[in-house]
Scaffold this motif. Structure first.
Motif, PDB file in Angstrom:
ATOM      1  N   LEU A 149       0.845  -1.205   0.000  1.00  0.00           N
ATOM      2  CA  LEU A 149       0.000   0.000   0.000  1.00  0.00           C
ATOM      3  C   LEU A 149       0.875   1.247   0.000  1.00  0.00           C
ATOM      4  CD1 LEU A 149      -2.822  -1.098   2.482  1.00  0.00           C
ATOM      5  CD2 LEU A 149      -3.079  -0.652   0.015  1.00  0.00           C
ATOM      6  N   THR A 150       1.890   1.252   0.861  1.00  0.00           N
ATOM      7  CA  THR A 150       2.782   2.414   0.907  1.00  0.00           C
ATOM      8  C   THR A 150       3.564   2.534  -0.403  1.00  0.00           C
ATOM      9  OG1 THR A 150       2.921   2.347   3.307  1.00  0.00           O
ATOM     10  CG2 THR A 150       4.718   3.461   2.167  1.00  0.00           C
ATOM     11  N   VAL A 151       3.978   1.408  -0.956  1.00  0.00           N
ATOM     12  CA  VAL A 151       4.683   1.459  -2.249  1.00  0.00           C
ATOM     13  C   VAL A 151       3.758   2.053  -3.321  1.00  0.00           C
ATOM     14  CG1 VAL A 151       5.715   0.060  -4.090  1.00  0.00           C
ATOM     15  CG2 VAL A 151       6.303  -0.386  -1.705  1.00  0.00           C
ATOM     16  N   ASN A 152       2.488   1.666  -3.308  1.00  0.00           N
ATOM     17  CA  ASN A 152       1.538   2.264  -4.260  1.00  0.00           C
ATOM     18  C   ASN A 152       1.474   3.785  -4.095  1.00  0.00           C
ATOM     19  OD1 ASN A 152      -0.609   0.814  -6.208  1.00  0.00           O
ATOM     20  ND2 ASN A 152       0.238  -0.664  -4.739  1.00  0.00           N
ATOM     21  N   ALA A 153       1.485   4.233  -2.843  1.00  0.00           N
ATOM     22  CA  ALA A 153       1.457   5.682  -2.599  1.00  0.00           C
ATOM     23  C   ALA A 153       2.706   6.336  -3.174  1.00  0.00           C
ATOM     24  CB  ALA A 153       1.346   5.956  -1.099  1.00  0.00           C
ATOM     25  N   MET A 154       3.851   5.713  -2.945  1.00  0.00           N
ATOM     26  CA  MET A 154       5.112   6.326  -3.379  1.00  0.00           C
ATOM     27  C   MET A 154       5.281   6.300  -4.892  1.00  0.00           C
ATOM     28  SD  MET A 154       7.832   5.429  -0.473  1.00  0.00           S
ATOM     29  CE  MET A 154       7.535   5.969   1.210  1.00  0.00           C
ATOM     30  N   VAL A 155       4.662   5.335  -5.535  1.00  0.00           N
ATOM     31  CA  VAL A 155       4.721   5.295  -6.999  1.00  0.00           C
ATOM     32  C   VAL A 155       3.766   6.338  -7.591  1.00  0.00           C
ATOM     33  CG1 VAL A 155       4.198   3.840  -9.015  1.00  0.00           C
ATOM     34  CG2 VAL A 155       5.489   2.898  -7.103  1.00  0.00           C
ATOM     35  N   ALA A 156       2.687   6.629  -6.864  1.00  0.00           N
ATOM     36  CA  ALA A 156       1.660   7.530  -7.394  1.00  0.00           C
ATOM     37  C   ALA A 156       1.917   8.998  -7.092  1.00  0.00           C
ATOM     38  CB  ALA A 156       0.293   7.127  -6.828  1.00  0.00           C
ATOM     39  N   GLY A 175      16.055   5.383   8.599  1.00  0.00           N
ATOM     40  CA  GLY A 175      16.988   4.936   7.555  1.00  0.00           C
ATOM     41  C   GLY A 175      16.310   3.993   6.584  1.00  0.00           C
ATOM     42  N   GLN A 176      15.512   3.092   7.130  1.00  0.00           N
ATOM     43  CA  GLN A 176      14.807   2.124   6.289  1.00  0.00           C
ATOM     44  C   GLN A 176      13.787   2.821   5.381  1.00  0.00           C
ATOM     45  OE1 GLN A 176      12.630  -0.750   8.542  1.00  0.00           O
ATOM     46  NE2 GLN A 176      12.437  -2.151   6.796  1.00  0.00           N
ATOM     47  N   LEU A 177      13.110   3.809   5.953  1.00  0.00           N
ATOM     48  CA  LEU A 177      12.148   4.575   5.154  1.00  0.00           C
ATOM     49  C   LEU A 177      12.867   5.302   4.015  1.00  0.00           C
ATOM     50  CD1 LEU A 177       9.340   5.834   4.681  1.00  0.00           C
ATOM     51  CD2 LEU A 177       9.882   7.511   6.455  1.00  0.00           C
ATOM     52  N   LEU A 178      13.987   5.917   4.333  1.00  0.00           N
ATOM     53  CA  LEU A 178      14.726   6.656   3.306  1.00  0.00           C
ATOM     54  C   LEU A 178      15.232   5.706   2.220  1.00  0.00           C
ATOM     55  CD1 LEU A 178      16.802   9.198   5.458  1.00  0.00           C
ATOM     56  CD2 LEU A 178      14.487   9.417   4.546  1.00  0.00           C
ATOM     57  N   ARG A 179      15.700   4.518   2.624  1.00  0.00           N
ATOM     58  CA  ARG A 179      16.157   3.538   1.625  1.00  0.00           C
ATOM     59  C   ARG A 179      15.004   3.101   0.735  1.00  0.00           C
ATOM     60  NH1 ARG A 179      19.396   2.100   5.808  1.00  0.00           N
ATOM     61  NH2 ARG A 179      18.021   0.475   6.602  1.00  0.00           N
ATOM     62  N   ASN A 180      13.830   2.941   1.330  1.00  0.00           N
ATOM     63  CA  ASN A 180      12.671   2.549   0.516  1.00  0.00           C
ATOM     64  C   ASN A 180      12.299   3.619  -0.502  1.00  0.00           C
ATOM     65  OD1 ASN A 180      12.312   0.238   2.240  1.00  0.00           O
ATOM     66  ND2 ASN A 180      10.219   0.230   1.482  1.00  0.00           N
ATOM     67  N   VAL A 181      12.367   4.866  -0.061  1.00  0.00           N
ATOM     68  CA  VAL A 181      12.084   5.963  -1.002  1.00  0.00           C
ATOM     69  C   VAL A 181      13.095   5.901  -2.152  1.00  0.00           C
ATOM     70  CG1 VAL A 181      12.044   8.467  -1.302  1.00  0.00           C
ATOM     71  CG2 VAL A 181      11.025   7.449   0.738  1.00  0.00           C
ATOM     72  N   GLU A 182      14.366   5.665  -1.816  1.00  0.00           N
ATOM     73  CA  GLU A 182      15.404   5.566  -2.860  1.00  0.00           C
ATOM     74  C   GLU A 182      15.126   4.412  -3.822  1.00  0.00           C
ATOM     75  OE1 GLU A 182      17.756   7.547  -3.928  1.00  0.00           O
ATOM     76  OE2 GLU A 182      16.862   8.882  -2.444  1.00  0.00           O
ATOM     77  N   LEU A 183      14.706   3.274  -3.266  1.00  0.00           N
ATOM     78  CA  LEU A 183      14.414   2.107  -4.104  1.00  0.00           C
ATOM     79  C   LEU A 183      13.275   2.400  -5.071  1.00  0.00           C
ATOM     80  CD1 LEU A 183      14.599  -0.984  -1.732  1.00  0.00           C
ATOM     81  CD2 LEU A 183      15.956  -0.573  -3.802  1.00  0.00           C
ATOM     82  N   THR A 190      10.954   7.830 -10.946  1.00  0.00           N
ATOM     83  CA  THR A 190      12.169   8.660 -10.922  1.00  0.00           C
ATOM     84  C   THR A 190      11.880  10.083 -10.431  1.00  0.00           C
ATOM     85  OG1 THR A 190      11.808   9.146 -13.248  1.00  0.00           O
ATOM     86  CG2 THR A 190      13.432   7.435 -12.730  1.00  0.00           C
ATOM     87  N   GLY A 191      10.632  10.511 -10.514  1.00  0.00           N
ATOM     88  CA  GLY A 191      10.305  11.878 -10.100  1.00  0.00           C
ATOM     89  C   GLY A 191      10.094  12.043  -8.601  1.00  0.00           C
ATOM     90  N   LEU A 192      10.279  10.971  -7.839  1.00  0.00           N
ATOM     91  CA  LEU A 192       9.951  11.007  -6.406  1.00  0.00           C
ATOM     92  C   LEU A 192      10.999  11.773  -5.597  1.00  0.00           C
ATOM     93  CD1 LEU A 192       7.982   9.764  -4.280  1.00  0.00           C
ATOM     94  CD2 LEU A 192       9.599   7.880  -4.067  1.00  0.00           C
ATOM     95  N   SER A 193      10.555  12.576  -4.644  1.00  0.00           N
ATOM     96  CA  SER A 193      11.522  13.156  -3.703  1.00  0.00           C
ATOM     97  C   SER A 193      10.880  13.339  -2.336  1.00  0.00           C
ATOM     98  CB  SER A 193      12.053  14.493  -4.210  1.00  0.00           C
ATOM     99  OG  SER A 193      11.054  15.476  -4.125  1.00  0.00           O
TER     100      SER A 193
END
Ligand code: ADP
Ligand code: MG
Length: 275
Positions: A149-156, A175-183, A190-193
């Motif tokens: 669900l969170t990955v869907n949010a980050m992709v959208a 740290g884990q959250l930041l790594r997930n955002v990077e992944l 690619t537009g995520l920040s």
């Protein structure tokens, strides 16, 4: 909003800003932040949709969404391709604010999504089918996990906003959250920040709160909003009246802080975020 009547209208973004409010820790203020920032933006002329992506449905409750066994929710959007416009409901008493509610079905979505095509991009697809030119902001309230669900949010979304509670262990798991955002950024969006960090439940009487705030600011610099949200009983009471604190008690310290935080967000140009 007494005394603010002469204020210039807040600037509208050129295109709809889609912001995920994420932190896999529970109880850090994701839902409270989503609901109150959304309400404050809407009360200042922005057109805002809240997407409740947490099976707990706390944002839906706080925004007064009527739900029963027949309610079409964000679950149906993710799993059955229901259109967002068919399930978004206007929020009572706050013009310009809508909510796509969550129902408990969403608890199963994490598993049901696994077998679907493009399972990480279901929400993105739903947004693509929705005419967002009518909106200035979409705020997504994420569940307390880094699952699908969170990955869907980050992709959208384009931007991630991270609420950090000014308490011991606040930075644990970050740290884990930041790594997930990077992944997600390197493989799926690619537009995520990370555009915004908000310090929540600040207690000025304790050195601990001050230490956490200092540490977060030294790590994240200008990503951290100047406004701190204080611990405030009115903030925690508001959801039980199916309201945001912005309408429940607009003069309370919590409401004033969320208004200031929303103002900072509205005045930040898109692209302020770090890569
Ligand atoms: P999350 O969505 O991250 O799990 P919530 O927004 O639900 O976190 O907040 C967790 C709890 O803390 C809730 O009971 C909420 O009412 C309370 N809370 C959040 N922000 C504040 C605040 N500024 N002052 C007092 N209580 C708060
Ligand atoms: Mg929540």
């Amino acid at each position: 909003m007494a005394g603010r009547g002469h204020e210039e209208p807040w600037p509208r973004p050129k295109a709809c800003r889609v912001i995920s409010v994420a932190n896999q820790k529970g109880g850090v203020g994701k839902t409270t932040t989503t609901v109150n920032i959304a309400a404050a933006l809407a009360m200042h002329g922005q057109r805002v949709l809240v997407v409740d992506l947490d099976p707990q449905g706390n944002a839906s409750t706080a925004l007064g969404m009527e739900r029963d066994a027949q309610t079409r929710s964000i679950y149906h959007c993710l799993v059955e391709d229901e259109e967002i416009r068919k399930l978004a409901q206007p929020v009572p008493d706050i013009p310009n604010l809508w909510c796509a509610p969550a129902t408990i079905d969403l608890a199963g979505a994490e598993i049901e999504l696994v077998s679907l095509v493009a399972r990480e991009a279901r929400l993105k697809r739903a947004f693509a089918a929705y005419d967002t030119s009518d909106l200035d902001y979409i705020l997504i309230d994420c569940p307390p996990s880094l699952g699908l669900l969170t990955v869907n949010a980050m992709v959208a979304c384009d931007e991630v906003m991270i609420p950090i509670q000014c308490e011991y262990y606040a930075l644990e798991g970050l740290g884990q959250l930041l790594r997930n955002v990077e992944l997600v950024k390197s493989h799926l969006n690619t537009g995520l920040s990370i555009s915004t960090i908000l310090l929540t439940m600040y207690d000025g009487r304790t050195r601990l709160s001050q230490q956490v705030a200092d540490e977060v600011r030294s790590h994240f610099g200008e990503l951290v909003l100047k406004t701190l949200v204080p611990r405030s009983v009115r903030v925690s009471e508001a959801p039980s009246y199916a309201q945001s604190v912005m309408t429940y008690d607009p003069a309370s310290t919590g409401a004033v802080a969320y208004l200031e935080a929303a103002r900072e967000i509205a005045h930040r140009a898109e692209g302020v975020g770090a890569d």
